[in-house]
Design a protein around this motif. Sequence first.
Motif, PDB file in Angstrom:
ATOM      1  N   ASP A 173       0.823  -1.211   0.000  1.00 15.09           N
ATOM      2  CA  ASP A 173       0.000   0.000   0.000  1.00 15.09           C
ATOM      3  C   ASP A 173       0.856   1.260   0.000  1.00 15.09           C
ATOM      4  OD1 ASP A 173      -2.776  -0.805  -0.132  1.00 15.09           O
ATOM      5  OD2 ASP A 173      -2.469  -1.781   1.788  1.00 15.09           O
ATOM      6  N   PHE A 174       1.992   1.240   0.655  1.00 16.77           N
ATOM      7  CA  PHE A 174       2.888   2.396   0.600  1.00 16.77           C
ATOM      8  C   PHE A 174       3.429   2.587  -0.805  1.00 16.77           C
ATOM      9  CE2 PHE A 174       2.625   3.018   5.024  1.00 16.77           C
ATOM     10  CZ  PHE A 174       3.225   4.241   5.305  1.00 16.77           C
ATOM     11  N   GLU A 175       3.834   1.515  -1.445  1.00 20.79           N
ATOM     12  CA  GLU A 175       4.374   1.632  -2.797  1.00 20.79           C
ATOM     13  C   GLU A 175       3.302   2.068  -3.787  1.00 20.79           C
ATOM     14  OE1 GLU A 175       6.155  -2.179  -3.406  1.00 20.79           O
ATOM     15  OE2 GLU A 175       8.053  -1.588  -2.457  1.00 20.79           O
ATOM     16  N   LEU A 176       2.047   1.678  -3.550  1.00 19.11           N
ATOM     17  CA  LEU A 176       0.951   2.077  -4.426  1.00 19.11           C
ATOM     18  C   LEU A 176       0.627   3.559  -4.263  1.00 19.11           C
ATOM     19  CD1 LEU A 176      -1.262   1.137  -6.417  1.00 19.11           C
ATOM     20  CD2 LEU A 176      -2.719   0.696  -4.430  1.00 19.11           C
ATOM     21  N   LYS A 182      10.512   6.945  -2.611  1.00 18.26           N
ATOM     22  CA  LYS A 182      11.138   5.655  -2.307  1.00 18.26           C
ATOM     23  C   LYS A 182      10.593   5.098  -1.000  1.00 18.26           C
ATOM     24  CE  LYS A 182      15.684   3.456  -1.987  1.00 18.26           C
ATOM     25  NZ  LYS A 182      17.151   3.669  -2.075  1.00 18.26           N
ATOM     26  N   THR A 183      10.308   3.799  -0.985  1.00 19.73           N
ATOM     27  CA  THR A 183       9.957   3.090   0.239  1.00 19.73           C
ATOM     28  C   THR A 183      11.025   2.039   0.488  1.00 19.73           C
ATOM     29  OG1 THR A 183       7.562   3.413  -0.053  1.00 19.73           O
ATOM     30  CG2 THR A 183       8.265   1.649   1.418  1.00 19.73           C
ATOM     31  N   VAL A 184      11.781   2.185   1.576  1.00 25.07           N
ATOM     32  CA  VAL A 184      12.819   1.214   1.910  1.00 25.07           C
ATOM     33  C   VAL A 184      12.244   0.208   2.896  1.00 25.07           C
ATOM     34  CG1 VAL A 184      14.718   2.797   1.457  1.00 25.07           C
ATOM     35  CG2 VAL A 184      13.761   2.677   3.753  1.00 25.07           C
ATOM     36  N   VAL A 185      12.638  -1.044   2.741  1.00 17.38           N
ATOM     37  CA  VAL A 185      12.129  -2.127   3.574  1.00 17.38           C
ATOM     38  C   VAL A 185      13.321  -2.859   4.182  1.00 17.38           C
ATOM     39  CG1 VAL A 185      10.720  -4.218   3.619  1.00 17.38           C
ATOM     40  CG2 VAL A 185      10.126  -2.364   2.048  1.00 17.38           C
ATOM     41  N   GLY A 186      13.252  -3.118   5.486  1.00 15.82           N
ATOM     42  CA  GLY A 186      14.360  -3.822   6.120  1.00 15.82           C
ATOM     43  C   GLY A 186      14.281  -3.756   7.630  1.00 15.82           C
ATOM     44  N   ILE A 187      15.441  -3.629   8.266  1.00 17.69           N
ATOM     45  CA  ILE A 187      15.526  -3.660   9.724  1.00 17.69           C
ATOM     46  C   ILE A 187      15.417  -2.250  10.292  1.00 17.69           C
ATOM     47  CG2 ILE A 187      16.918  -4.361  11.710  1.00 17.69           C
ATOM     48  CD1 ILE A 187      18.347  -6.353   9.906  1.00 17.69           C
ATOM     49  N   ASN A 188      14.625  -2.134  11.336  1.00 15.56           N
ATOM     50  CA  ASN A 188      14.523  -0.904  12.125  1.00 15.56           C
ATOM     51  C   ASN A 188      15.301  -1.094  13.422  1.00 15.56           C
ATOM     52  OD1 ASN A 188      12.703  -0.116  14.740  1.00 15.56           O
ATOM     53  ND2 ASN A 188      12.959   1.618  13.347  1.00 15.56           N
ATOM     54  N   ALA A 189      15.805   0.005  13.974  1.00 12.58           N
ATOM     55  CA  ALA A 189      16.400  -0.015  15.310  1.00 12.58           C
ATOM     56  C   ALA A 189      15.607   0.932  16.203  1.00 12.58           C
ATOM     57  CB  ALA A 189      17.860   0.403  15.263  1.00 12.58           C
ATOM     58  N   SER A 190      15.101   0.411  17.313  1.00 16.24           N
ATOM     59  CA  SER A 190      14.411   1.229  18.312  1.00 16.24           C
ATOM     60  C   SER A 190      15.357   1.462  19.476  1.00 16.24           C
ATOM     61  CB  SER A 190      13.147   0.528  18.819  1.00 16.24           C
ATOM     62  OG  SER A 190      12.199   0.384  17.793  1.00 16.24           O
ATOM     63  N   ALA A 191      15.473   2.707  19.888  1.00 16.68           N
ATOM     64  CA  ALA A 191      16.383   3.055  20.968  1.00 16.68           C
ATOM     65  C   ALA A 191      15.607   3.458  22.209  1.00 16.68           C
ATOM     66  CB  ALA A 191      17.304   4.201  20.530  1.00 16.68           C
ATOM     67  N   ASP A 192      16.268   3.351  23.370  1.00 16.53           N
ATOM     68  CA  ASP A 192      15.592   3.730  24.608  1.00 16.53           C
ATOM     69  C   ASP A 192      15.722   5.223  24.910  1.00 16.53           C
ATOM     70  OD1 ASP A 192      18.219   3.943  25.461  1.00 16.53           O
ATOM     71  OD2 ASP A 192      18.043   2.444  27.067  1.00 16.53           O
ATOM     72  N   SER A 193      16.298   5.983  23.972  1.00 17.62           N
ATOM     73  CA  SER A 193      16.312   7.443  24.101  1.00 17.62           C
ATOM     74  C   SER A 193      16.492   8.059  22.722  1.00 17.62           C
ATOM     75  CB  SER A 193      17.430   7.914  25.038  1.00 17.62           C
ATOM     76  OG  SER A 193      18.694   7.773  24.410  1.00 17.62           O
ATOM     77  N   PHE A 194      16.225   9.348  22.624  1.00 20.98           N
ATOM     78  CA  PHE A 194      16.386  10.072  21.366  1.00 20.98           C
ATOM     79  C   PHE A 194      17.849  10.451  21.139  1.00 20.98           C
ATOM     80  CE2 PHE A 194      16.420  14.084  18.918  1.00 20.98           C
ATOM     81  CZ  PHE A 194      15.672  13.726  17.819  1.00 20.98           C
ATOM     82  N   VAL A 269       3.545  16.954   6.942  1.00 21.54           N
ATOM     83  CA  VAL A 269       2.101  16.862   7.163  1.00 21.54           C
ATOM     84  C   VAL A 269       1.429  16.145   5.997  1.00 21.54           C
ATOM     85  CG1 VAL A 269      -0.029  18.215   7.347  1.00 21.54           C
ATOM     86  CG2 VAL A 269       1.976  18.843   8.707  1.00 21.54           C
ATOM     87  N   LYS A 270       1.845  16.451   4.764  1.00 16.95           N
ATOM     88  CA  LYS A 270       1.264  15.773   3.598  1.00 16.95           C
ATOM     89  C   LYS A 270       1.542  14.276   3.639  1.00 16.95           C
ATOM     90  CE  LYS A 270       1.674  19.831   0.592  1.00 16.95           C
ATOM     91  NZ  LYS A 270       2.361  20.406  -0.595  1.00 16.95           N
ATOM     92  N   LEU A 271       2.763  13.904   4.026  1.00 19.55           N
ATOM     93  CA  LEU A 271       3.117  12.492   4.100  1.00 19.55           C
ATOM     94  C   LEU A 271       2.384  11.786   5.236  1.00 19.55           C
ATOM     95  CD1 LEU A 271       6.967  12.675   3.424  1.00 19.55           C
ATOM     96  CD2 LEU A 271       5.141  12.029   1.828  1.00 19.55           C
ATOM     97  N   GLU A 272       2.092  12.514   6.288  1.00 19.76           N
ATOM     98  CA  GLU A 272       1.329  11.940   7.400  1.00 19.76           C
ATOM     99  C   GLU A 272      -0.044  11.468   6.933  1.00 19.76           C
ATOM    100  OE1 GLU A 272       3.135  14.525  11.178  1.00 19.76           O
ATOM    101  OE2 GLU A 272       1.222  15.071  10.253  1.00 19.76           O
ATOM    102  N   ILE A 273      -0.728  12.313   6.163  1.00 23.24           N
ATOM    103  CA  ILE A 273      -2.084  11.972   5.730  1.00 23.24           C
ATOM    104  C   ILE A 273      -2.069  10.810   4.749  1.00 23.24           C
ATOM    105  CG2 ILE A 273      -4.173  12.790   4.587  1.00 23.24           C
ATOM    106  CD1 ILE A 273      -3.636  13.989   7.385  1.00 23.24           C
ATOM    107  N   GLU A 274      -1.228  10.891   3.731  1.00 16.96           N
ATOM    108  CA  GLU A 274      -1.210   9.831   2.722  1.00 16.96           C
ATOM    109  C   GLU A 274      -0.661   8.533   3.288  1.00 16.96           C
ATOM    110  OE1 GLU A 274      -2.795  10.003  -0.225  1.00 16.96           O
ATOM    111  OE2 GLU A 274      -3.443  11.840   0.770  1.00 16.96           O
ATOM    112  N   GLY A 275       0.331   8.627   4.159  1.00 16.09           N
ATOM    113  CA  GLY A 275       0.839   7.429   4.808  1.00 16.09           C
ATOM    114  C   GLY A 275      -0.181   6.828   5.754  1.00 16.09           C
TER     115      GLY A 275
END
Length: 289
Positions: A173-176, A182-194, A269-275
Amino acid sequence: MNEIKKLGDAKNANFPVDERNAVYHLGVAKGELSQRILTVGDSERAARLKKELLEEVEEERAHRGFVIHTGKYKGVRVSIVSIGMGTPMMDFLVREGRFVVDGPMAIIRYGTCGSIKDVEVGSLAVAESSILIRRNPDFWHSENNKDHNKCKPYDISKPVEGDKELVSLLKNDFELIFKDRKTVVGINASADSFYSSQGRIDPEFDDFNEQLIENIIEIYENKVNTLEMETFQLYHLATRSKQPIKAASATIILANRVTQAFLDNNTKVKLEIEGGRACLEALIKINLN
């Protein structure tokens, strides 16, 4: 119009609920949260998504920093929930959401992230899996600080996968919807702080994180695309739930840590709505029977 019931006195210190079994942090009881959830960090983003994408909207529910909008998208009941930032807030959503929802659930996170690859800001990312980066305070004890082989300043976990079917739907759906991005697909890293656990250098603190991003790239052979703070907890709890939870996560690449570029607010903001539209499309397609 029915009055929203406020949370009453909590009972049971192990898992606090009030007399109608409304949970302590989300403030909702059974029937007040959909089994299909789109979660975002920013309450303003949630409000925009509700306004642009939902019909037959029910009463807004807000409690302890969480804001819940429930309505219908193409005739299917969904909830959009803003949770704030970080793994504890995702933990509240998944655990308390699981308590008040009967049967299988689907949860998609849609947020923002930084990229540790040379990917243009304004691109999109879908996480097939996620790792967790944790600051280890024991490193800063004097006996450990002298021997870096004995104790590391940051722990990097093994990956946990999202739900393959929901991740695939989300990717498609993102690619459509984003044919020109570009939509990249793979590994995410979540951190315990910013800051420290995402390798940001702060001259005011001794964080010992100058090599952190390089270490992540080396350990995972340059397959980690993004850094944020929530996806790992969603994926981890979804795989550990005793009742089915299908989980997926997508993000707007807001910052590029290689070039130091940062996305402008209007485009975001535009990407927020469409995403958000792409996320809801995937949510209503997933089979929860």
